[in-house]
Scaffold this motif. Structure first.
Motif, PDB file in Angstrom:
ATOM      1  N   THR A 409       0.828  -1.101  -0.144  1.00 43.51           N
ATOM      2  CA  THR A 409       0.020   0.124   0.043  1.00 43.51           C
ATOM      3  C   THR A 409       0.894   1.252   0.030  1.00 43.51           C
ATOM      4  O   THR A 409       0.270   2.519  -0.143  1.00 43.51           O
ATOM      5  CB  THR A 409      -0.986   0.170   1.124  1.00 43.51           C
ATOM      6  OG1 THR A 409      -0.251  -0.152   2.401  1.00 43.51           O
ATOM      7  CG2 THR A 409      -1.792  -1.002   1.097  1.00 43.51           C
ATOM      8  N   GLU A 433      -8.431   2.551  -3.970  1.00 44.29           N
ATOM      9  CA  GLU A 433      -9.074   1.115  -3.864  1.00 44.29           C
ATOM     10  C   GLU A 433      -8.277   0.220  -3.559  1.00 44.29           C
ATOM     11  O   GLU A 433      -8.708  -0.988  -2.665  1.00 44.29           O
ATOM     12  CB  GLU A 433      -9.842   0.959  -5.202  1.00 44.29           C
ATOM     13  CG  GLU A 433     -10.940   1.971  -5.589  1.00 44.29           C
ATOM     14  CD  GLU A 433     -11.639   1.740  -7.015  1.00 44.29           C
ATOM     15  OE1 GLU A 433     -11.372   1.119  -7.839  1.00 44.29           O
ATOM     16  OE2 GLU A 433     -12.167   3.031  -7.472  1.00 44.29           O
ATOM     17  N   ILE A 434      -7.170   0.123  -3.937  1.00 42.58           N
ATOM     18  CA  ILE A 434      -6.207  -0.805  -3.677  1.00 42.58           C
ATOM     19  C   ILE A 434      -5.829  -0.775  -2.244  1.00 42.58           C
ATOM     20  O   ILE A 434      -5.641  -1.933  -1.507  1.00 42.58           O
ATOM     21  CB  ILE A 434      -4.781  -0.656  -4.756  1.00 42.58           C
ATOM     22  CG1 ILE A 434      -5.241  -0.995  -5.851  1.00 42.58           C
ATOM     23  CG2 ILE A 434      -3.733  -1.500  -4.059  1.00 42.58           C
ATOM     24  CD1 ILE A 434      -3.954  -0.631  -7.008  1.00 42.58           C
ATOM     25  N   TYR A 437      -8.604  -2.314  -0.246  1.00 39.96           N
ATOM     26  CA  TYR A 437      -8.614  -3.575  -0.417  1.00 39.96           C
ATOM     27  C   TYR A 437      -7.656  -4.377   0.294  1.00 39.96           C
ATOM     28  O   TYR A 437      -7.868  -5.503   0.811  1.00 39.96           O
ATOM     29  CB  TYR A 437      -8.650  -3.998  -2.070  1.00 39.96           C
ATOM     30  CG  TYR A 437      -8.785  -5.367  -2.506  1.00 39.96           C
ATOM     31  CD1 TYR A 437     -10.097  -5.711  -2.739  1.00 39.96           C
ATOM     32  CD2 TYR A 437      -7.876  -6.479  -2.571  1.00 39.96           C
ATOM     33  CE1 TYR A 437     -10.468  -6.890  -3.358  1.00 39.96           C
ATOM     34  CE2 TYR A 437      -8.221  -7.794  -2.810  1.00 39.96           C
ATOM     35  CZ  TYR A 437      -9.705  -7.799  -3.307  1.00 39.96           C
ATOM     36  OH  TYR A 437      -9.795  -9.243  -3.815  1.00 39.96           O
ATOM     37  N   PRO A 510      -7.634  -4.685  -8.046  1.00 42.97           N
ATOM     38  CA  PRO A 510      -7.476  -5.324  -6.773  1.00 42.97           C
ATOM     39  C   PRO A 510      -7.413  -6.244  -6.615  1.00 42.97           C
ATOM     40  O   PRO A 510      -6.569  -7.066  -6.130  1.00 42.97           O
ATOM     41  CB  PRO A 510      -8.450  -4.309  -5.659  1.00 42.97           C
ATOM     42  CG  PRO A 510      -9.004  -2.928  -6.523  1.00 42.97           C
ATOM     43  CD  PRO A 510      -8.748  -3.326  -8.095  1.00 42.97           C
ATOM     44  N   LYS A 514      -4.429  -9.426  -5.983  1.00 40.85           N
ATOM     45  CA  LYS A 514      -4.906 -10.624  -4.796  1.00 40.85           C
ATOM     46  C   LYS A 514      -4.517 -11.852  -5.431  1.00 40.85           C
ATOM     47  O   LYS A 514      -3.736 -12.637  -4.704  1.00 40.85           O
ATOM     48  CB  LYS A 514      -6.427 -10.436  -4.476  1.00 40.85           C
ATOM     49  CG  LYS A 514      -6.434 -11.630  -3.485  1.00 40.85           C
ATOM     50  CD  LYS A 514      -6.010 -11.257  -2.027  1.00 40.85           C
ATOM     51  CE  LYS A 514      -6.323 -12.291  -0.863  1.00 40.85           C
ATOM     52  NZ  LYS A 514      -7.908 -12.139  -0.509  1.00 40.85           N
TER      53      LYS A 514
END
Length: 552
Positions: A409, A433-434, A437, A510, A514
């Motif tokens: 992040t 948004e990342i 998430y 995102p 993952k």
């Protein structure tokens, strides 16, 4: 830090007066847009999507608290109450009014700051390691050499109108924290067995539309010949660099077309011509500049045991201590990184109120200085270890104690389509948004070191090519999509990321990250970072995971 002499101050003040008159004539209709364009660029002024953008120079990323407070005041008086720190260790104002820019420049001049050569086809701000002078792995302090380059390059009459912009980075440590291999020129300082300084020069690095890793063109250069050798390199570029096509005008294209070997020979020949008529740097001048970069008057302290109860605190403090506190050359001291990457804040942005508190804290805990990093963060370079709990609490109170330095992040992010007229896609909303998430700090720390770089267009202001994960905004028939690549690095073993496949809609990104993480966590070897695993495995396992699930 370097302090202006009478000459420095005079040339900056004269530039302010000059640009004030140029701006007056332009606004009065006495100068055309085309005539004004190179003049505003020479003073750091761009026209962005909605307003002008002003880029202010922070030479080699070093700020005094007086300068920090002035930036806060300027942002309140002339902008919207915040500033944006960039990957070039500079700072930007996103909403200045054109008619007030001369007033901003005059304010900056009172604290030995300016916007000279922060844009245009010239030599830009020289960058270096934000931990210069304190890094445990440092062999040579790069700051005096950056200052010598700054003085040589500012208003250099021969290099004011190069084929394209030109960027120089300097490194004096074992670890390259200045990304020298992706600069037009990289300067590596090191010591030989006798302790004498030697210099290696790299040329032809760069990102953007055509990313290239720089090549070594000179080894074991004497320090006294540094500026002469830079002169020679710039002359060859100025002479042979293409001016007919801006996409092929950077030195990386020239070096690649000539080959590094031929380019190096051309520079060597020019360097010998220069040496015949130009004096080298004398030791007196090197010593004069170096005298500005003395060590603070450190207290005699012993290194603290970070497991000691005196440094124990909340889980948040412990995470911050582990992630944001770095080793120091001086016993009993540490360097502290303030990551400007709190969720919901645009990466690199700081409010005027936060700047005021940061300045107070730097005065209290770090000898009145602040550093700006390539990752759009800030650094207190000289913090007594026993003061770390108090500093953390003060930072936490203003939302700047996020314990995510070097984690997923801690995103390097350009302003993107929210500001930049060149962008194909918005960067800031995707970064947020990342971050949302991946809010689970335990998960982030399990992943470990990971550089995620997010650019809104091919100009690569966020250096997405050398992110462990690089994200590029692209335009597909008027819609914003994002291309993902993996395996990049800006370290001494620099590498360019490879695209994993077709681009994605913003809401998909995102989850794609993952899936990349799941492959890494399943298949990593002990001690491997994500970038190491991705280079070892290649693209296929990651592509299979991402596109197989997407197709299903």
């Amino acid at each position: 830090m370097y302090i202006y002499d009478e000459y420095d101050q005079r040339i900056v003040d004269e530039r302010v007066d000059q640009f004030r008159d140029q701006t007056r004539r332009y606004l009065a209709g006495e100068m055309t847009e085309d005539q004004f364009l190179p003049l505003r660029l020479q003073n750091g002024l761009y026209i962005q999507r909605f307003a002008p953008m002003m880029r202010i120079a922070i030479p080699y990323g070093l700020l005094s608290t007086r300068q920090v407070r002035k930036l806060a005041d300027i942002s309140r008086q002339y902008d919207k109450g915040y500033v944006h720190f960039t990957t070039r260790q500079n700072v930007q104002l996103n909403w200045p009014r054109l008619e007030q820019v001369p007033d901003i420049l005059a304010e900056l001049a009172t604290v030995q700051m300016h916007a000279i050569q922060t844009s245009g086809a010239c030599i830009r701000n020289t960058t270096t390691d934000p931990f210069a002078g304190v890094a445990a792995d440092e062999t040579v302090d790069p700051r005096p050499w950056c200052e010598l380059i700054r003085q040589w390059s500012t208003f250099h009459p021969e290099f004011a109108f190069l084929p394209r912009k030109f960027k120089i980075a300097v490194c004096g440590s074992e670890e390259d924290r200045a990304a020298t291999l992706v600069h037009d020129i990289g300067v590596h300082l090191h010591r030989d067995r006798e302790g004498k300084i030697n210099i290696s020069i790299l040329a032809g690095g760069g990102l953007g539309r055509t990313p290239v890793i720089g090549s070594v063109i000179k080894e074991d250069l004497e320090p006294a010949q540094l500026l002469n050798y830079l002169d020679a390199t710039l002359r060859i570029y100025n002479l042979y660099g293409r001016r007919d096509n801006k996409y092929k005008a950077r030195i990386k294209i020239l070096v690649k077309a000539m080959t590094p070997e031929v380019f190096a020979r051309q520079v060597e020949e020019e360097w010998h011509r220069i040496r015949a008529v130009t004096e080298p740097l004398n030791q007196q001048e090197i010593d004069r500049v170096s005298a500005h970069f003395t060590r603070p008057d450190y207290d005699s302290l012993a290194d603290q045991d970070f497991n000691d109860l005196s440094l124990q605190g909340s889980a948040s403090f412990q995470r911050w201590l582990k992630q944001n506190v770095s080793p120091h050359q001086q016993p009993g001291y540490s360097a502290v990184t303030l990551t400007l990457k709190a969720t919901s804040d645009a990466p690199g942005d700081v409010s005027a109120e936060q700047l005021d508190v940061i300045a107070d804290l730097a005065d209290q805990y770090s000898y009145g200085e602040l550093r700006v990093t390539h990752e759009q963060n800030l650094v207190f370079a000289d913090v007594p270890q026993h003061e770390l709990p108090k500093l953390w609490q003060a930072l936490d109170n203003i939302g700047l104690a996020t314990p995510n330095r070097g984690l997923l992040t801690d995103i390097i992010c350009c302003p993107g389509g929210d500001y930049c007229a060149l962008a194909n896609a918005r960067s800031i909303p995707l970064a947020e948004e990342i971050q949302q998430y991946f809010e689970d700090l335990d998960y982030l720390h399990d992943i470990g070191e990971l550089d995620l770089n997010l650019s809104g267009c091919m100009n690569a202001c966020a250096h997405h090519h050398v992110g462990h994960i690089g994200i590029l905004g692209v335009d597909r028939k008027g819609e914003e999509y994002y291309q993902i690549q993996i395996g990049g690095s800006s370290a001494k073993s620099a590498s360019l990321g490879k695209i994993i496949g077709p681009s994605f809609k913003r809401e998909e990104v995102p989850d794609v990250i993952k899936q990349l993480m799941s492959v890494y966590l399943e298949r990593r070897h002990e001690g491997e970072r994500f970038v190491d695993t991705s280079l070892r495995l290649g693209l296929e396992p990651f592509k299979e995971k991402v596109y197989g699930q997407k197709a299903a």
